[in-house]
Every structure is written in structure tokens, then in C-alpha cells.
Design a protein around this motif. Structure first.
Motif, PDB file in Angstrom:
ATOM      1  N   LYS A  54       4.828  13.473 -14.913  1.00 32.74           N
ATOM      2  CA  LYS A  54       6.001  14.268 -14.568  1.00 32.74           C
ATOM      3  C   LYS A  54       6.025  14.465 -13.063  1.00 32.74           C
ATOM      4  O   LYS A  54       5.072  14.105 -12.371  1.00 32.74           O
ATOM      5  CB  LYS A  54       6.014  15.596 -15.329  1.00 32.74           C
ATOM      6  CG  LYS A  54       4.824  16.492 -15.095  1.00 32.74           C
ATOM      7  CD  LYS A  54       4.739  17.650 -16.070  1.00 32.74           C
ATOM      8  CE  LYS A  54       5.920  18.538 -16.050  1.00 32.74           C
ATOM      9  NZ  LYS A  54       5.762  19.778 -16.822  1.00 32.74           N
ATOM     10  N   PHE A  55       7.105  15.017 -12.565  1.00 30.95           N
ATOM     11  CA  PHE A  55       7.155  15.322 -11.142  1.00 30.95           C
ATOM     12  C   PHE A  55       6.298  16.548 -10.864  1.00 30.95           C
ATOM     13  O   PHE A  55       6.300  17.505 -11.631  1.00 30.95           O
ATOM     14  CB  PHE A  55       8.595  15.564 -10.675  1.00 30.95           C
ATOM     15  CG  PHE A  55       9.398  14.308 -10.539  1.00 30.95           C
ATOM     16  CD1 PHE A  55       9.001  13.306  -9.672  1.00 30.95           C
ATOM     17  CD2 PHE A  55      10.552  14.128 -11.275  1.00 30.95           C
ATOM     18  CE1 PHE A  55       9.728  12.140  -9.544  1.00 30.95           C
ATOM     19  CE2 PHE A  55      11.297  12.971 -11.152  1.00 30.95           C
ATOM     20  CZ  PHE A  55      10.887  11.975 -10.290  1.00 30.95           C
ATOM     21  N   ARG A  56       5.571  16.491  -9.775  1.00 31.43           N
ATOM     22  CA  ARG A  56       4.706  17.603  -9.382  1.00 31.43           C
ATOM     23  C   ARG A  56       5.558  18.803  -8.986  1.00 31.43           C
ATOM     24  O   ARG A  56       6.501  18.681  -8.222  1.00 31.43           O
ATOM     25  CB  ARG A  56       3.813  17.183  -8.211  1.00 31.43           C
ATOM     26  CG  ARG A  56       2.811  18.253  -7.792  1.00 31.43           C
ATOM     27  CD  ARG A  56       1.914  17.774  -6.661  1.00 31.43           C
ATOM     28  NE  ARG A  56       1.137  16.607  -7.020  1.00 31.43           N
ATOM     29  CZ  ARG A  56       0.021  16.635  -7.746  1.00 31.43           C
ATOM     30  NH1 ARG A  56      -0.448  17.785  -8.187  1.00 31.43           N
ATOM     31  NH2 ARG A  56      -0.633  15.524  -8.019  1.00 31.43           N
ATOM     32  N   THR A  57       5.199  19.958  -9.521  1.00 28.69           N
ATOM     33  CA  THR A  57       5.922  21.193  -9.188  1.00 28.69           C
ATOM     34  C   THR A  57       5.013  22.213  -8.511  1.00 28.69           C
ATOM     35  O   THR A  57       5.491  23.224  -8.018  1.00 28.69           O
ATOM     36  CB  THR A  57       6.532  21.827 -10.458  1.00 28.69           C
ATOM     37  OG1 THR A  57       5.485  22.130 -11.369  1.00 28.69           O
ATOM     38  CG2 THR A  57       7.551  20.911 -11.103  1.00 28.69           C
ATOM     39  N   MET A  58       3.703  21.940  -8.522  1.00 26.19           N
ATOM     40  CA  MET A  58       2.749  22.860  -7.909  1.00 26.19           C
ATOM     41  C   MET A  58       1.999  22.174  -6.774  1.00 26.19           C
ATOM     42  O   MET A  58       1.979  20.951  -6.680  1.00 26.19           O
ATOM     43  CB  MET A  58       1.755  23.354  -8.954  1.00 26.19           C
ATOM     44  CG  MET A  58       2.373  24.201 -10.025  1.00 26.19           C
ATOM     45  SD  MET A  58       1.106  24.984 -11.043  1.00 26.19           S
ATOM     46  CE  MET A  58       1.570  24.394 -12.649  1.00 26.19           C
ATOM     47  N   LYS A  59       1.387  22.970  -5.956  1.00 32.88           N
ATOM     48  CA  LYS A  59       0.586  22.436  -4.859  1.00 32.88           C
ATOM     49  C   LYS A  59      -0.497  21.520  -5.415  1.00 32.88           C
ATOM     50  O   LYS A  59      -0.993  21.722  -6.524  1.00 32.88           O
ATOM     51  CB  LYS A  59      -0.038  23.585  -4.059  1.00 32.88           C
ATOM     52  CG  LYS A  59       1.006  24.457  -3.389  1.00 32.88           C
ATOM     53  CD  LYS A  59       0.379  25.688  -2.770  1.00 32.88           C
ATOM     54  CE  LYS A  59       1.469  26.606  -2.235  1.00 32.88           C
ATOM     55  NZ  LYS A  59       0.952  27.920  -1.847  1.00 32.88           N
ATOM     56  N   VAL A  60      -0.877  20.542  -4.618  1.00 29.47           N
ATOM     57  CA  VAL A  60      -1.805  19.509  -5.058  1.00 29.47           C
ATOM     58  C   VAL A  60      -3.144  20.067  -5.525  1.00 29.47           C
ATOM     59  O   VAL A  60      -3.722  19.585  -6.487  1.00 29.47           O
ATOM     60  CB  VAL A  60      -2.019  18.463  -3.932  1.00 29.47           C
ATOM     61  CG1 VAL A  60      -3.050  17.429  -4.331  1.00 29.47           C
ATOM     62  CG2 VAL A  60      -0.697  17.783  -3.599  1.00 29.47           C
ATOM     63  N   ASP A  61      -3.661  21.091  -4.897  1.00 27.64           N
ATOM     64  CA  ASP A  61      -4.991  21.607  -5.227  1.00 27.64           C
ATOM     65  C   ASP A  61      -4.996  22.651  -6.355  1.00 27.64           C
ATOM     66  O   ASP A  61      -6.004  23.301  -6.610  1.00 27.64           O
ATOM     67  CB  ASP A  61      -5.651  22.197  -3.974  1.00 27.64           C
ATOM     68  CG  ASP A  61      -4.817  23.311  -3.340  1.00 27.64           C
ATOM     69  OD1 ASP A  61      -3.662  23.528  -3.777  1.00 27.64           O
ATOM     70  OD2 ASP A  61      -5.318  23.955  -2.419  1.00 27.64           O
ATOM     71  N   THR A  62      -3.885  22.796  -7.081  1.00 29.85           N
ATOM     72  CA  THR A  62      -3.794  23.778  -8.163  1.00 29.85           C
ATOM     73  C   THR A  62      -4.657  23.349  -9.350  1.00 29.85           C
ATOM     74  O   THR A  62      -4.681  22.180  -9.719  1.00 29.85           O
ATOM     75  CB  THR A  62      -2.326  23.937  -8.623  1.00 29.85           C
ATOM     76  OG1 THR A  62      -1.531  24.287  -7.489  1.00 29.85           O
ATOM     77  CG2 THR A  62      -2.192  24.998  -9.692  1.00 29.85           C
ATOM     78  N   ALA A  63      -5.353  24.302  -9.944  1.00 29.12           N
ATOM     79  CA  ALA A  63      -6.199  24.017 -11.112  1.00 29.12           C
ATOM     80  C   ALA A  63      -5.347  23.497 -12.267  1.00 29.12           C
ATOM     81  O   ALA A  63      -4.194  23.888 -12.435  1.00 29.12           O
ATOM     82  CB  ALA A  63      -6.931  25.282 -11.545  1.00 29.12           C
ATOM     83  N   SER A  64      -5.931  22.624 -13.065  1.00 29.35           N
ATOM     84  CA  SER A  64      -5.232  22.020 -14.198  1.00 29.35           C
ATOM     85  C   SER A  64      -5.286  22.950 -15.409  1.00 29.35           C
ATOM     86  O   SER A  64      -6.201  22.892 -16.218  1.00 29.35           O
ATOM     87  CB  SER A  64      -5.883  20.666 -14.523  1.00 29.35           C
ATOM     88  OG  SER A  64      -5.165  20.025 -15.541  1.00 29.35           O
ATOM     89  N   VAL A  65      -4.288  23.829 -15.491  1.00 30.13           N
ATOM     90  CA  VAL A  65      -4.193  24.786 -16.595  1.00 30.13           C
ATOM     91  C   VAL A  65      -2.755  24.788 -17.111  1.00 30.13           C
ATOM     92  O   VAL A  65      -1.859  24.239 -16.483  1.00 30.13           O
ATOM     93  CB  VAL A  65      -4.591  26.221 -16.159  1.00 30.13           C
ATOM     94  CG1 VAL A  65      -6.054  26.284 -15.775  1.00 30.13           C
ATOM     95  CG2 VAL A  65      -3.709  26.724 -15.042  1.00 30.13           C
TER      96      VAL A  65
END
Length: 191
Positions: A54-65
Motif C-alpha cells: 500500500k502507499f506509505r502513510t506513516m514516517k519510515v521509522d514507525t514501528a510495524s503495528v
């Protein structure tokens, strides 16, 4: 079998005719985060893992939750628009084309969300392909209420007709169009 055929036709149509939109959003996403496409392993049909795009909606370093567990400050301004308009889901047409997803079905969960996985297993939800939209999504039921989500998914799957299939798609598109109309000036800022 008919729904799978319709999934393929719609996914092909969406990817081919939506290519200018996909390219534009990718370029804007690149300017926004430097990494416009987000990949994450999700729980698929029969609990088989697959990589959702999908298109990224959060900052790159955001935890995968799960989204409801992520800090709202992690969502970028452009990402917020993508979420509201549901345009962040467009790349999942590739998952639909590959047969990992359907246009309509339960949203695929994360393997680390055990409570949802257990509830979906109890209701037999994993016997169907996960989807981009469905009854839970159009009613804003998300992974923060796993039992309700699994139960809603099961109700949808057990009563899904061709008419219902198109109804969920239409409701999802309509919600996205309303937000686009409301945010026209915001979009102009990025285009």
C-alpha cells in the motif's frame, strides 16, 4: 468463482486505468517520506502469510503495528489525506490480481495481533480471502475491537451476495470521493 473473476477484471482495470494516479501518488509519496510504498506481512486465507502493499502513510521509522496502536504523530500530512480518501489502498489491487486478496473481504490482520487471529479462527474467517473493503470497514469497525471485528467479518462472509459485493465497493468509493471533495485545496497544495 464469479467474484474471483470480477476481482481480476476490476484489479486489471484499476491498475491499467489508474496508472496515472498511482504514478502521481508514488511521486508525491517519494517527496513526502522518501519511500512511498509500504510492504507488510499479513495473515491471509487459511492463515497463510502474504506481503500486502500500500502507499506509505506513516514516517519510515514507525514501528510495524496495527494502525490503531500507532501514534497519530507518526502519520504524515500527505499520509493522512491518503488514509481519509482511501487512496493508500490502491496498490493492493496488485494483491487482488495475484489472488492473495479480494476487493471485498475482511481486512488482513497482523500476525502479532493474536487476539484478532484467534477470534477470526473461531468464526471461520480465514476460509476466505482477505479484502480491501467490507462490512467492518464501511461501519468503521477496526482492529481495536478484535472480537467485534471478527464477528462482523463472519456475518459479512456468511451473507455475501453479488449485490452486497458491489454495495461494499460502492460505499468505500463514495466515502473516498466525499473526502476528496472536502480536501480539494489540500490536494492542490501537493499537485
Amino acid at each position: 468463482m464469479l467474484i474471483r473473476f470480477i476481482d481480476i477484471i476490476f484489479a486489471l482495470f484499476g491498475l491499467v486505468f489508474g496508472l496515472p494516479i498511482l504514478v502521481t501518488l508514488t511521486l508525491i509519496g517519494f517527496l513526502d517520506t522518501g519511500s512511498p510504498i509500504f510492504r507488510q506481512v499479513r495473515v491471509g486465507r487459511y492463515k497463510k502469510p502474504f506481503t500486502l502493499v500500500k502507499f506509505r502513510t506513516m514516517k519510515v521509522d514507525t514501528a510495524s503495528v496495527a494502525s490503531h496502536l500507532a501514534a497519530s504523530s507518526a502519520i504524515t500530512t500527505f499520509g493522512g489525506l491518503l488514509r481519509k480518501t482511501k487512496l493508500d489502498e490502491l496498490p493492493q489491487l496488485w494483491n487482488v490480481l495475484k489472488g492473495e486478496m479480494s476487493l471485498v473481504g475482511p481486512r488482513p490482520g497482523l500476525f502479532n495481533h493474536q487476539e484478532l487471529t484467534d477470534a477470526r479462527e473461531k468464526y471461520g474467517v480465514f476460509n476466505s480471502r482477505p479484502g480491501i473493503t467490507g462490512l467492518a470497514q464501511v461501519n468503521q469497525i477496526d482492529m481495536s475491537t478484535p472480537e467485534l471485528l471478527a464477528e462482523t467479518d463472519a456475518v459479512m462472509l456468511n451473507s455475501l451476495t453479488l449485490k452486497g459485493y458491489f454495495k461494499y465497493i460502492f460505499m468505500n468509493l463514495l466515502a473516498g470521493v466525499r473526502v476528496i471533495e472536502l480536501n480539494n485545496s489540500f490536494i492542490a497544495k501537493y499537485v
